[in-house]
Scaffold this motif. Structure first.
Motif, PDB file in Angstrom:
ATOM      1  N   UNK A   1       0.824  -1.212   0.000  1.00 20.26           N
ATOM      2  CA  UNK A   1       0.000   0.000   0.000  1.00 20.26           C
ATOM      3  C   UNK A   1       0.854   1.256   0.000  1.00 20.26           C
ATOM      4  N   UNK A   2       2.094   1.141   0.457  1.00 17.96           N
ATOM      5  CA  UNK A   2       3.019   2.276   0.554  1.00 17.96           C
ATOM      6  C   UNK A   2       4.383   1.830   0.069  1.00 17.96           C
ATOM      7  N   UNK A   3       5.054   2.700  -0.686  1.00 20.67           N
ATOM      8  CA  UNK A   3       6.454   2.481  -1.027  1.00 20.67           C
ATOM      9  C   UNK A   3       7.183   3.812  -0.924  1.00 20.67           C
ATOM     10  N   UNK A   4       8.391   3.762  -0.367  1.00 20.69           N
ATOM     11  CA  UNK A   4       9.231   4.950  -0.268  1.00 20.69           C
ATOM     12  C   UNK A   4      10.290   4.899  -1.359  1.00 20.69           C
ATOM     13  N   UNK A   5      10.489   6.025  -2.052  1.00 21.09           N
ATOM     14  CA  UNK A   5      11.491   6.121  -3.108  1.00 21.09           C
ATOM     15  C   UNK A   5      12.542   7.152  -2.738  1.00 21.09           C
ATOM     16  N   UNK A   6      13.817   6.822  -3.020  1.00 20.92           N
ATOM     17  CA  UNK A   6      14.837   7.822  -2.732  1.00 20.92           C
ATOM     18  C   UNK A   6      14.894   8.876  -3.830  1.00 20.92           C
ATOM     19  N   UNK A   7      15.223  10.094  -3.445  1.00 20.86           N
ATOM     20  CA  UNK A   7      15.329  11.206  -4.394  1.00 20.86           C
ATOM     21  C   UNK A   7      16.782  11.618  -4.597  1.00 20.86           C
ATOM     22  N   UNK A   8      17.705  10.910  -3.967  1.00 19.14           N
ATOM     23  CA  UNK A   8      19.115  11.209  -4.107  1.00 19.14           C
ATOM     24  C   UNK A   8      19.914  10.477  -3.053  1.00 19.14           C
ATOM     25  N   UNK A   9      21.245  10.471  -3.241  1.00 18.10           N
ATOM     26  CA  UNK A   9      22.094   9.749  -2.300  1.00 18.10           C
ATOM     27  C   UNK A   9      23.528  10.251  -2.427  1.00 18.10           C
ATOM     28  N   UNK A  10      24.323   9.843  -1.436  1.00 20.43           N
ATOM     29  CA  UNK A  10      25.759  10.040  -1.505  1.00 20.43           C
ATOM     30  C   UNK A  10      26.191  11.472  -1.724  1.00 20.43           C
ATOM     31  N   UNK A  11      27.028  11.663  -2.733  1.00 21.09           N
ATOM     32  CA  UNK A  11      27.629  12.970  -2.993  1.00 21.09           C
ATOM     33  C   UNK A  11      26.733  13.904  -3.804  1.00 21.09           C
TER      34      UNK A  11
ATOM     35  N   UNK B   1      -1.530   3.176  -4.587  1.00 20.79           N
ATOM     36  CA  UNK B   1      -0.239   3.032  -3.928  1.00 20.79           C
ATOM     37  C   UNK B   1       0.215   4.407  -3.465  1.00 20.79           C
ATOM     38  N   UNK B   2       0.451   4.552  -2.169  1.00 22.14           N
ATOM     39  CA  UNK B   2       1.011   5.798  -1.642  1.00 22.14           C
ATOM     40  C   UNK B   2       2.522   5.777  -1.846  1.00 22.14           C
ATOM     41  N   UNK B   3       3.060   6.877  -2.356  1.00 21.63           N
ATOM     42  CA  UNK B   3       4.486   6.972  -2.642  1.00 21.63           C
ATOM     43  C   UNK B   3       5.083   8.082  -1.779  1.00 21.63           C
ATOM     44  N   UNK B   4       6.005   7.701  -0.896  1.00 23.61           N
ATOM     45  CA  UNK B   4       6.721   8.664  -0.076  1.00 23.61           C
ATOM     46  C   UNK B   4       8.140   8.832  -0.576  1.00 23.61           C
ATOM     47  N   UNK B   5       8.825   9.823  -0.061  1.00 24.76           N
ATOM     48  CA  UNK B   5      10.163  10.161  -0.529  1.00 24.76           C
ATOM     49  C   UNK B   5      11.169  10.045   0.614  1.00 24.76           C
ATOM     50  N   UNK B   6      12.394   9.661   0.265  1.00 26.97           N
ATOM     51  CA  UNK B   6      13.453   9.587   1.265  1.00 26.97           C
ATOM     52  C   UNK B   6      14.772  10.045   0.668  1.00 26.97           C
ATOM     53  N   UNK B   7      15.731  10.314   1.531  1.00 26.00           N
ATOM     54  CA  UNK B   7      17.054  10.812   1.132  1.00 26.00           C
ATOM     55  C   UNK B   7      18.124   9.955   1.794  1.00 26.00           C
ATOM     56  N   UNK B   8      19.106   9.509   1.002  1.00 25.26           N
ATOM     57  CA  UNK B   8      20.192   8.683   1.522  1.00 25.26           C
ATOM     58  C   UNK B   8      21.467   9.519   1.668  1.00 25.26           C
ATOM     59  N   UNK B   9      21.590  10.175   2.806  1.00 25.56           N
ATOM     60  CA  UNK B   9      22.786  10.957   3.090  1.00 25.56           C
ATOM     61  C   UNK B   9      22.514  12.442   3.165  1.00 25.56           C
ATOM     62  N   UNK B  10      23.025  13.056   4.200  1.00 28.34           N
ATOM     63  CA  UNK B  10      22.699  14.451   4.495  1.00 28.34           C
ATOM     64  C   UNK B  10      23.400  15.458   3.595  1.00 28.34           C
TER      65      UNK B  10
END
Length: 338
Positions: free
Chosen positions: A48-58, A100-109
């Motif tokens: 019902x939910x999936x999180x997708x990354x919008x970027x990572x690393x450098x 499907x609910x789509x959320x966003x995440x970030x891999x690395x500050x």
């Protein structure tokens, strides 16, 4: 009990409860939405939910913002199938409306550079969690594959506080163990390992020892088990192998502190090209040379059937499948109202 009967029970349970995958990877090409219709695989598998990354690393601020804009635009253009996960209630709405609910995440500050005020902007745009580092050291702290982890920096402490203020989950996957311990000791709200596996079952710098799993649970947080073959075993993506990592966390800290986070990569060619380009950042002998194999969304029923065969009750499985994520995200969201 026969496997067909177990899979039937598993499918019935999946259909009857909210299911949340806390991390998947679509191509990070803001002008190319060609892979995005493959999100239908998650919905058909029972998520019902999936999180997708919008970027990572450098990657920098512009690259992250461009992907946020691209994903939001595409989701808004397909309202009959998808909706953006802006509030926890959107997860229930997606389930009710068979979307499907789509959320966003970030891999690395690195996504915020040196600018704390960007955290609130990302949260307002739908980013639900951000990892402190991505394998290598940054302004916030240490990555899990750098030679020396300096621990959480003063800037990193400010990042944690601001994330807690705006209701964004603090993640310590890909983060060095010293920095992760610092975060877990400093945080006032639940912390997550968004997609990390158990070092007790597979020794690897990306995996986490039992002590960190216990410390995470002590914050009220969660360990999301990823489906990357070299972190599960010797490039092993069997559903039972995946389930063993879930079970290990449950045996340590109970079923309230583990969830699903497959880390499924949709564009393998993009991954292969990145691994070749950045091979100097992936040390030899850790399995990266084997290429990417991932537990697929379609294995969900088999994973649940395996846990049923091992004696897991429905209450525990409902928590693992989505209830735990709903609890933690609800607590973080509620905290912004105080």
């Amino acid at each position: 009990m026969e496997s067909t009967e177990l899979e039937s029970r598993a499918r019935s349970l999946i259909d009857a409860t909210l299911v949340w995958d806390n991390h998947a990877c679509m191509p990070l090409r803001p002008l190319d939405p060609g892979f995005l219709p493959q999100l239908e695989r998650h919905r058909r598998a029972g998520f019902d939910v999936v999180m997708l990354n919008v970027g990572f690393g450098d990657q920098g601020i512009e690259e992250h913002m461009r992907m946020v804009a691209a994903l939001r635009h595409w989701i808004a253009g397909h309202p009959e199938q998808y909706l953006l996960l802006e509030r926890v209630a959107d997860a229930e709405e997606a389930r009710r409306s068979d979307r499907l609910a789509v959320g966003l995440d970030i891999e690395g500050a690195n996504a915020i550079g040196d600018q704390l005020s960007l955290i609130q902007i990302y949260r307002q745009l739908g980013v639900r969690w951000m990892a402190m580092a991505y394998n290598r050291n940054n302004r916030v702290g240490g990555g899990c594959q750098d030679d020396e982890d300096p621990g959480l920096s003063d800037f990193g402490r400010a990042v944690v506080r601001e994330m807690e203020r705006v209701g964004m989950a603090v993640c310590v996957s890909h983060t060095g163990h010293r920095t992760a311990r610092d975060v877990l000791g400093y945080a006032r709200r639940p912390v997550i390992f968004s997609h990390s596996n158990c070092a007790a079952l597979r020794a690897h710098p990306r995996n986490i020892p039992d002590a960190l799993i216990r410390d995470c649970a002590a914050t009220g947080g969660l360990v999301g088990i990823n489906g990357v073959g070299i972190f599960l075993g010797a490039n092993d993506i069997a559903s039972e192998t995946y389930a063993r990592h879930i079970d290990h966390v449950v045996q340590l800290v109970g079923p309230r502190h583990v969830n699903i986070a497959l880390d499924y990569v949709f564009d393998r060619q993009e991954l292969d090209e990145y691994m070749e380009k950045m091979k100097h950042t992936f040390p030899a002998g850790l399995g990266y040379e084997l290429g990417g194999r991932f537990v697929a969304p379609e294995q969900l029923t088999e994973i649940v059937a395996t846990l049923l065969r091992w004696g897991y009750d429905e209450t525990s499985l409902i928590a693992i499948l989505g209830g735990n994520m709903m609890r933690v995200m609800s607590e973080l969201e509620e905290g912004t109202k105080q």
